[in-house]
Write an enzyme that holds these catalytic residues in place. Structure first.
Site, PDB file in Angstrom:
ATOM      1  N   THR A  25       0.845  -1.196   0.000  1.00 22.32           N
ATOM      2  CA  THR A  25       0.000   0.000   0.000  1.00 22.32           C
ATOM      3  C   THR A  25       0.880   1.245   0.000  1.00 22.32           C
ATOM      4  O   THR A  25       1.775   1.372   0.840  1.00 22.32           O
ATOM      5  CB  THR A  25      -0.929  -0.033   1.227  1.00 22.32           C
ATOM      6  OG1 THR A  25      -1.874  -1.080   1.025  1.00 22.32           O
ATOM      7  CG2 THR A  25      -1.671   1.277   1.432  1.00 22.32           C
ATOM      8  N   HIS A 178      -7.882 -10.471  -1.935  1.00 17.32           N
ATOM      9  CA  HIS A 178      -7.292 -10.155  -0.627  1.00 17.32           C
ATOM     10  C   HIS A 178      -8.155 -10.800   0.460  1.00 17.32           C
ATOM     11  O   HIS A 178      -9.207 -10.275   0.815  1.00 17.32           O
ATOM     12  CB  HIS A 178      -7.230  -8.640  -0.450  1.00 17.32           C
ATOM     13  CG  HIS A 178      -6.338  -8.184   0.673  1.00 17.32           C
ATOM     14  ND1 HIS A 178      -5.959  -9.006   1.709  1.00 17.32           N
ATOM     15  CD2 HIS A 178      -5.735  -6.975   0.902  1.00 17.32           C
ATOM     16  CE1 HIS A 178      -5.161  -8.312   2.531  1.00 17.32           C
ATOM     17  NE2 HIS A 178      -5.014  -7.093   2.061  1.00 17.32           N
ATOM     18  N   ASN A 181      -5.226 -10.173   6.491  1.00 12.64           N
ATOM     19  CA  ASN A 181      -4.949  -8.941   7.235  1.00 12.64           C
ATOM     20  C   ASN A 181      -6.159  -8.241   7.850  1.00 12.64           C
ATOM     21  O   ASN A 181      -6.164  -7.017   8.006  1.00 12.64           O
ATOM     22  CB  ASN A 181      -4.158  -7.964   6.352  1.00 12.64           C
ATOM     23  CG  ASN A 181      -2.774  -8.496   6.047  1.00 12.64           C
ATOM     24  OD1 ASN A 181      -2.300  -9.403   6.733  1.00 12.64           O
ATOM     25  ND2 ASN A 181      -2.120  -7.965   5.028  1.00 12.64           N
ATOM     26  N   TYR A 183      -9.244  -7.770   6.812  1.00 17.29           N
ATOM     27  CA  TYR A 183     -10.221  -7.063   5.974  1.00 17.29           C
ATOM     28  C   TYR A 183     -11.479  -7.925   5.779  1.00 17.29           C
ATOM     29  O   TYR A 183     -11.625  -8.973   6.424  1.00 17.29           O
ATOM     30  CB  TYR A 183      -9.558  -6.626   4.664  1.00 17.29           C
ATOM     31  CG  TYR A 183      -8.425  -5.643   4.936  1.00 17.29           C
ATOM     32  CD1 TYR A 183      -8.703  -4.386   5.488  1.00 17.29           C
ATOM     33  CD2 TYR A 183      -7.095  -5.980   4.720  1.00 17.29           C
ATOM     34  CE1 TYR A 183      -7.672  -3.502   5.789  1.00 17.29           C
ATOM     35  CE2 TYR A 183      -6.062  -5.102   5.019  1.00 17.29           C
ATOM     36  CZ  TYR A 183      -6.356  -3.857   5.557  1.00 17.29           C
ATOM     37  OH  TYR A 183      -5.354  -2.976   5.866  1.00 17.29           O
ATOM     38  N   ASN A 238      -5.075  -5.335  12.089  1.00 14.31           N
ATOM     39  CA  ASN A 238      -6.421  -4.759  12.068  1.00 14.31           C
ATOM     40  C   ASN A 238      -7.376  -5.497  13.001  1.00 14.31           C
ATOM     41  O   ASN A 238      -8.553  -5.678  12.698  1.00 14.31           O
ATOM     42  CB  ASN A 238      -6.981  -4.727  10.639  1.00 14.31           C
ATOM     43  CG  ASN A 238      -6.149  -3.828   9.748  1.00 14.31           C
ATOM     44  OD1 ASN A 238      -5.960  -2.654  10.070  1.00 14.31           O
ATOM     45  ND2 ASN A 238      -5.615  -4.364   8.661  1.00 14.31           N
TER      46      ASN A 238
HETATM   47  C1  8OZ Z   1      -0.432  -1.174   5.080  1.00 11.02           C
HETATM   48  C2  8OZ Z   1      -1.174  -0.011   5.198  1.00 11.02           C
HETATM   49  C3  8OZ Z   1      -2.479  -0.009   4.759  1.00 11.02           C
HETATM   50  C4  8OZ Z   1      -3.047  -1.153   4.219  1.00 11.02           C
HETATM   51  C5  8OZ Z   1      -2.669  -4.862   4.118  1.00 11.02           C
HETATM   52  C6  8OZ Z   1      -3.619  -3.487   2.410  1.00 11.02           C
HETATM   53  O1  8OZ Z   1      -2.177  -4.942   5.242  1.00 11.02           O
HETATM   54  C7  8OZ Z   1      -2.887  -3.534   3.507  1.00 11.02           C
HETATM   55  C8  8OZ Z   1      -2.292  -2.312   4.111  1.00 11.02           C
HETATM   56  C9  8OZ Z   1      -0.985  -2.313   4.540  1.00 11.02           C
HETATM   57  O2  8OZ Z   1      -3.011  -5.872   3.498  1.00 11.02           O
END
Ligand code: 8OZ
Length: 376
Positions: A25, A178, A181, A183, A238
């Protein structure tokens, strides 16, 4: 013996080597449109066997950080067409990472200031990055999400499918879903974010349903061998948490085995951090995960990621633990990483201050290595 520098047949896509540029990112796409310099950035890195782009939002709802790119406007797709043309002109291969952040977003990034969406109305402990009306960037806590109604889920599956079609039309060699992480798809998988009691929550088969429906729709759109997926079984990124990741992710990869995936991309440990990070009672067994996939008939390439260097990457290939190795952070400051690893040239350190946001500085101004270092 298999080496990082050997070519690889990725379901018919000829990769020049087994080094993959991992998704990174960089927050340089105002209005979700990749600018001209993004084509230069990826073209500089086209000697990777495969480039996986930064996470790219499938819809505005799926967007969670300021200035990340999307796949949902004509202007963004035209920007991506410049990128794929530039990479292909240098002989590279490139897939786009399809991203929906779910609850890791902020009302200011959502249409009409609406709440972000999630499996359950549980706020992620974590921050996202926004830019205010005066152009000032800063980290803010993620907003309280609302739980998706069950009749909204087919629409989300459709959004992934539409984005996959748009990606192929923009010249990508394929897509990566994806699933990592913390999401949206990872939120559905894990008990820490999913407290639903319908067909998408509760037992593992229910929590994995949305991810597998997305895979089904995307692979139907791309055809076999053009869709990969990224998973991070134990990362706490996250606020991702599940007390029993081993059976959960073994179920997921067994489900993926039915789908003609081009590759399975596994982040081992905490993303960008400790490789032996653990969630639940036992250390995660990545060999058992790969064995479960193969046992179920999965034939996609096995891609590993997280903190590899030349020696550990070669070892992973030689031992059969991986077919491809993805490098993230080293690609920020070493556009010619393949050559540096092959010729034993030193790696440049990246400047953290320019990881996220900004312009050309720290993005397209990292030089290639000068000259060869003679062996002592
Ligand atoms: C770092 C900062 C923001 C998003 C991920 C898409 O961790 C990200 C991400 C990484 O998969």
């Amino acid at each position: 013996m298999t080496s990082l520098f050997d070519a690889f047949d990725l379901a018919g896509l000829e990769l020049a080597n087994r080094i993959v540029m991992a998704p990174l990112t960089r927050n340089r796409s105002p209005r979700a449109v990749p600018p001209a310099m993004t084509a230069e950035y990826y073209a500089q890195r086209a000697s990777a066997g495969l480039i996986v782009t930064e996470g790219t939002a499938i819809t505005q709802q799926g967007q969670g950080y300021a200035d990340v790119p999307g796949l949902y406007t004509d202007e963004a797709l035209a920007g991506w067409r410049s990128v794929t043309d530039a990479v292909h002109a240098r002989g590279g291969k490139i897939v786009v990472q399809l991203w929906h952040v779910g609850r890791v977003s902020h009302v200011s990034l959502q249409a009409d200031g609406r709440a972000p969406v999630a499996p359950s109305a549980i706020q992620a402990k974590g921050k996202t990055y926004v830019i205010d009306a005066d152009g000032q960037g800063g980290f803010v806590p993620t907003s309280m999400p609302r739980a998706l109604a069950v009749d909204e889920l087919p629409g989300i599956v459709q959004d992934y499918r539409r984005a996959a079609r748009a990606a192929l039309d923009a010249g990508f060699d394929g897509v990566e879903i994806h699933g990592a992480n913390g999401y949206l798809l990872d939120q559905f998988l894990r008990r820490g974010a999913n407290e639903r009691s319908d067909a998408y929550g509760g037992p593992i088969a229910h929590r994995a349903r949305l991810l597998l429906e997305v895979v089904d729709a995307v692979t139907a759109e791309t055809g076999p061998g053009r869709t990969g997926i990224r998973l991070s079984p134990v990362t706490p990124s996250n606020d991702a948490f599940d007390p029993e990741p081993q059976p959960l992710f073994e179920y997921v990869v067994r489900g993926l085995a039915r789908h003609g995936m081009s590759y399975i991309h596994i982040i081992e440990g905490a993303t960008g951090g400790e490789r032996d990070y653990q969630q639940g009672q036992q250390a995660f067994d990545y060999d058992a995960l790969r064995a479960a996939y193969r046992d179920a008939g999965g034939r996609g390439a096995w891609m590993v990621n997280n903190g590899y260097d030349l020696a550990s990457a070669q070892q992973a290939l030689a031992s059969g633990r991986a077919d491809l190795v993805a490098f993230g952070r080293p690609y920020i400051s070493n556009p010619d990483l393949v050559r540096r690893l092959r010729d034993g040239l030193p790696l440049a350190e990246a400047d953290r201050a320019t990881f996220y946001g900004g312009g050309a500085k720290g993005y397209i101004d990292y030089p290639e290595a000068q000259g060869l270092v003679q062996p002592a």
